[in-house]
Design a protein around this motif. Structure first.
Motif, PDB file in Angstrom:
ATOM      1  N   UNK A   1      78.497  61.663  48.035  1.00 55.15           N
ATOM      2  CA  UNK A   1      77.368  62.537  48.350  1.00 55.15           C
ATOM      3  C   UNK A   1      77.623  63.383  49.595  1.00 55.15           C
ATOM      4  N   UNK A   2      78.477  62.881  50.505  1.00 54.31           N
ATOM      5  CA  UNK A   2      78.702  63.622  51.746  1.00 54.31           C
ATOM      6  C   UNK A   2      79.982  64.458  51.722  1.00 54.31           C
TER       7      UNK A   2
ATOM      8  N   UNK B   1      89.510  67.554  54.262  1.00 54.09           N
ATOM      9  CA  UNK B   1      88.313  66.705  54.174  1.00 54.09           C
ATOM     10  C   UNK B   1      88.490  65.292  54.726  1.00 54.09           C
TER      11      UNK B   1
ATOM     12  N   UNK C   1      81.364  66.351  58.307  1.00 52.67           N
ATOM     13  CA  UNK C   1      80.732  66.382  56.998  1.00 52.67           C
ATOM     14  C   UNK C   1      79.277  66.826  57.203  1.00 52.67           C
TER      15      UNK C   1
ATOM     16  N   UNK D   1      76.859  67.350  55.291  1.00 52.01           N
ATOM     17  CA  UNK D   1      75.806  66.620  54.574  1.00 52.01           C
ATOM     18  C   UNK D   1      75.327  65.417  55.376  1.00 52.01           C
ATOM     19  N   UNK D   2      76.228  64.816  56.155  1.00 54.43           N
ATOM     20  CA  UNK D   2      75.823  63.652  56.943  1.00 54.43           C
ATOM     21  C   UNK D   2      74.929  64.052  58.109  1.00 54.43           C
TER      22      UNK D   2
ATOM     23  N   UNK E   1      71.334  65.497  56.227  1.00 53.53           N
ATOM     24  CA  UNK E   1      70.494  64.552  55.485  1.00 53.53           C
ATOM     25  C   UNK E   1      69.834  63.592  56.468  1.00 53.53           C
TER      26      UNK E   1
ATOM     27  N   UNK F   1      68.716  60.337  58.004  1.00 56.67           N
ATOM     28  CA  UNK F   1      69.194  58.977  57.766  1.00 56.67           C
ATOM     29  C   UNK F   1      68.000  58.032  57.734  1.00 56.67           C
ATOM     30  N   UNK F   2      67.801  57.316  56.627  1.00 58.53           N
ATOM     31  CA  UNK F   2      66.628  56.425  56.558  1.00 58.53           C
ATOM     32  C   UNK F   2      66.695  55.290  57.571  1.00 58.53           C
ATOM     33  N   UNK F   3      67.890  55.034  58.127  1.00 57.22           N
ATOM     34  CA  UNK F   3      68.024  53.948  59.099  1.00 57.22           C
ATOM     35  C   UNK F   3      67.494  54.316  60.474  1.00 57.22           C
ATOM     36  N   UNK F   4      67.161  55.597  60.658  1.00 57.69           N
ATOM     37  CA  UNK F   4      66.669  56.038  61.960  1.00 57.69           C
ATOM     38  C   UNK F   4      65.170  55.780  62.066  1.00 57.69           C
ATOM     39  N   UNK F   5      64.797  54.544  61.960  1.00 56.53           N
ATOM     40  CA  UNK F   5      63.402  54.139  62.081  1.00 56.53           C
ATOM     41  C   UNK F   5      63.443  52.667  62.401  1.00 56.53           C
TER      42      UNK F   5
ATOM     43  N   UNK G   1      68.597  56.279  66.684  1.00 59.96           N
ATOM     44  CA  UNK G   1      69.819  55.670  66.154  1.00 59.96           C
ATOM     45  C   UNK G   1      70.518  56.663  65.235  1.00 59.96           C
TER      46      UNK G   1
ATOM     47  N   UNK H   1      73.691  57.047  62.175  1.00 64.93           N
ATOM     48  CA  UNK H   1      74.617  56.374  61.255  1.00 64.93           C
ATOM     49  C   UNK H   1      76.049  56.691  61.669  1.00 64.93           C
TER      50      UNK H   1
ATOM     51  N   UNK I   1      78.311  60.581  61.795  1.00 65.03           N
ATOM     52  CA  UNK I   1      77.422  61.726  61.937  1.00 65.03           C
ATOM     53  C   UNK I   1      77.736  62.417  63.259  1.00 65.03           C
TER      54      UNK I   1
ATOM     55  N   UNK J   1      65.268  46.304  58.248  1.00 62.30           N
ATOM     56  CA  UNK J   1      66.055  47.549  58.213  1.00 62.30           C
ATOM     57  C   UNK J   1      67.566  47.337  58.051  1.00 62.30           C
TER      58      UNK J   1
ATOM     59  N   UNK K   1      68.880  48.951  54.892  1.00 59.05           N
ATOM     60  CA  UNK K   1      68.734  50.406  54.977  1.00 59.05           C
ATOM     61  C   UNK K   1      69.890  51.001  55.770  1.00 59.05           C
ATOM     62  N   UNK K   2      70.257  50.319  56.862  1.00 60.98           N
ATOM     63  CA  UNK K   2      71.296  50.861  57.743  1.00 60.98           C
ATOM     64  C   UNK K   2      72.695  50.600  57.207  1.00 60.98           C
TER      65      UNK K   2
ATOM     66  N   UNK L   1      73.026  55.728  51.844  1.00 68.65           N
ATOM     67  CA  UNK L   1      71.711  56.000  52.432  1.00 68.65           C
ATOM     68  C   UNK L   1      70.627  56.064  51.353  1.00 68.65           C
TER      69      UNK L   1
ATOM     70  N   UNK M   1      65.189  53.231  51.374  1.00 72.38           N
ATOM     71  CA  UNK M   1      64.268  53.685  52.419  1.00 72.38           C
ATOM     72  C   UNK M   1      63.086  52.720  52.438  1.00 72.38           C
TER      73      UNK M   1
END
Ligand code: SF4
Ligand code: SF4
Ligand code: SF4
Lengths: 133, 157, 116
Positions: A94-95, B107, B114, B116-117, B120, B122-126, B139, B141, B144, C25, C28-29, C34, C37
């Motif tokens: 994806x990246x 690449x 990258x 896209x990184x 996008x 990151x859902x982990x940033x919570x 935080x 990933x 990035x 989490x 998720x991490x 990714x 969620x």
């Protein structure tokens, strides 16, 4: 990746498809597995109700034009199925700047089959979904 | 794994071929940040033994092609060129494999960002629990790049 | 339907047990693509006899995007609470890539009754 092969699908009565399988990476093995397991049964050509383009595997920038021309070359009525995470969204890549974020960026997709790779049963379920539409 | 100087790359692999290593395995690049390492594997089908050979490229990032020794190497040398920016001297075919053109950063180099990184979310940033969000540390990933997407007009958002 | 020819423990869908999930989490991490969620909020409960209330996390949303999921199982492995497990259900297709995103309602049905 030349002419379509014709299959009947025992799990989906009445569905006869001409499948042009664009196998670009690991996922393609699962299509062979579906044939070996008897989930897809090769049949004589001609009976197919529609032609189905099954795109399995990673679609890179370099392959995108080949996918588009395979689609354009398919006789109507034609439908396309995206098989596996790579073709669905880019998946593990994806990246990567060299991989499409899903084959639906170049051709219209009717059914998306999840998996990395999807199990053969998931392919049959996806074809049933296509037939039911 | 046998380490050889880059100047001996072709002769060493030709020696493998002569010693009965008849199957080509693969060539891989490794970005060691200060330099690029190239690794080749070849297999002897009579006893299934494998030889791994490695070389570290000079600053010119050039290695000689072994495609005349092992034909199958040509594909991997195209990969080396496209993804690691290696110049493969004497390669007959240097067309990129994944890209449409020669444009674009290699690449698989660590220095290649990258996008896209970065773009996008990151859902982990919570953090667990919404009220924890107020004074938490941001935080990020792995992989990035920081400061890649900035407003270059200088205005502060 | 057709005869099952694939072993039931072959990598397929992943189910969630929301009762076991602490919203930590970690999954998720750790997910390389990714595609997990979650959203949660904290809630104070005072147990009888306890000197001060304790803070618990309440899971509000948990989604896995099976359009991107690479079925690597890292989330199943790293979850300290065994809240994620492989399912042997057949993955449903969708008419849009976004339709492969499944939330708690669906994921709980895929959590195998006896754990992984
Ligand atoms: S979806 Fe997974 S199995 Fe299929 S081609 Fe991509 S990486 Fe390979
Ligand atoms: S199986 Fe892998 S890709 Fe899928 S949700 Fe779990 S960690 Fe992410
Ligand atoms: S690792 Fe387990 S407990 Fe933690 S958020 Fe994920 S599913 Fe919930």
């Amino acid at each position: 990746m030349t002419s379509a092969r014709h299959y009947s699908v025992p799990g989906v009565p009445g569905l006869a498809v001409g499948v042009l399988d664009i196998g670009l990476a690991c996922c393609s093995l699962e299509i062979a597995a579906a044939v070996t397991a008897g989930l897809l049964v090769p049949s004589d050509s001609g009976s197919a109700e529609s032609s189905v383009l099954l795109v399995s595997g990673t679609v890179t920038d370099a392959m995108a034009p080949a996918v588009l021309s395979a689609w354009n070359a398919l006789p109507e009525p034609r439908r396309a199925v995206s098989f596996g995470a790579c073709a669905n969204t880019g998946g593990p890549y994806w990246d990567a700047p060299t991989v499409l974020k899903g084959v639906d960026q170049v051709i219209p997709i009717e059914v998306y089959v999840p998996g990395c790779p999807p199990r053969p049963e998931a392919l049959i379920a996806g074809l049933a979904e296509l037939a039911a539409r | 794994m046998r380490r050889v100087p880059v100047s001996d790359w072709v002769t060493e692999l030709a020696a493998c071929q002569a010693a009965g290593f008849d199957c080509f395995g693969m060539i891989a690049g490794v970005d060691r940040v200060e330099s690029i390492e190239v690794i080749a594997s070849v297999v002897r089908s009579s006893d299934a033994s494998c030889e791994l050979m490695s070389t570290t490229l000079d600053a010119d990032r050039t290695v000689a092609s072994i495609a005349h020794v092992y034909t199958g190497a040509a594909w991997y040398e195209r990969e080396l060129a496209e993804m690691f920016g290696v110049l493969v001297a004497g390669a007959g075919d240097d067309r990129p494999l994944l890209r449409r053109t020669d444009e674009g950063a290699p690449t698989l180099l660590k220095s290649t960002i990258l996008g896209a990184r970065v773009l996008t979310p990151w859902p982990g940033d919570a953090d667990a629990g919404d009220d924890a969000k107020a004074n938490r540390r941001r935080q990020r990933a792995v992989g990035v790049a920081e400061g890649w997407l900035v407003d270059e007009s200088g205005s502060d958002d | 339907m057709t005869e099952r020819v694939i072993p039931p423990n072959a990598h397929s869908l992943i189910g969630l047990n929301p009762e076991a999930c602490t919203s930590c989490m970690i999954c998720v991490r750790e997910c390389p693509v990714w595609c997990i969620d979650l959203a949660s909020h904290t809630h104070e409960v005072t147990e009888e006899g306890a000197r001060r209330p304790k803070v618990v996390h309440v899971l509000d949303e948990f989604t896995i995007d099976f359009g991107a999921c690479m079925y690597c199982g890292i989330c199943v492995d790293v979850c300290p609470f065994d809240a994620l497990a492989w399912s042997s259900e057949i993955d449903p297709s969708a008419h849009a890539a976004g339709g492969l995103v499944h939330g708690i309602d669906q994921l709980v049905k895929w959590f195998p009754a006896s754990g992984s």
